[in-house]
Write an enzyme that holds these catalytic residues in place. Structure first.
Site, short mmCIF file in Angstrom:
data_model
loop_
_atom_site.label_atom_id
_atom_site.label_comp_id
_atom_site.label_asym_id
_atom_site.label_seq_id
_atom_site.Cartn_x
_atom_site.Cartn_y
_atom_site.Cartn_z
N THR A 18 41.18 28.56 35.95
CA THR A 18 41.63 29.74 36.68
C THR A 18 41.64 31.01 35.84
O THR A 18 41.94 32.09 36.34
CB THR A 18 43.04 29.51 37.25
N CYS A 19 41.29 30.90 34.57
CA CYS A 19 41.33 32.03 33.63
C CYS A 19 40.03 32.85 33.74
O CYS A 19 38.94 32.31 33.54
CB CYS A 19 41.53 31.49 32.22
#
Length: 114
Positions: free
Chosen positions: A9-10
């Site tokens: 999700t980064c």
């Protein structure tokens, strides 16, 4: 083969992954949230990066920790915290075998060979 340690999700991790793919550099992905962080793997990172630089103090995980967990961190408590919360580790981490590249900015992987 290189290993890219990320959290899916980064945004920065996604940019790092894309940069390697665009350069045709072969690598495998290790998602710290899904695949975890073992004590041995953490120690291999800490042999190549300073402990004080291992924690991502800009992460949501860090911000959500109780104040008492963030205070007076020493080497042992920092290691324990990272093992308990692998998403605290600065990322992305690119392990080329010869070097450990911490974080990613445009151009960081220009000299990474496949």
């Amino acid at each position: 083969m290189h290993t890219l340690y990320i959290i899916n999700t980064c945004d920065t991790c996604r940019k790092a992954r894309k940069a390697l793919e665009e350069r045709g550099v072969p690598f495998r992905v290790h998602d710290l949230r899904k695949d975890g962080l073992s004590a041995g793997l953490l120690e291999s990172f800490l042999e190549r990066m300073p402990l004080k630089e291992a924690i991502n103090k800009r992460s949501k995980t860090w911000r959500d920790l109780p104040a008492e967990q963030k205070e007076d961190l020493d080497a042992n408590s920092t290691r324990a915290l990272l093992l308990e919360h692998p998403t605290l580790l600065k990322r992305p981490l690119l392990d080329t075998g010869a070097a450990l590249v911490v974080g990613y900015r445009e151009g960081d992987y220009d000299n990474v060979a496949g």
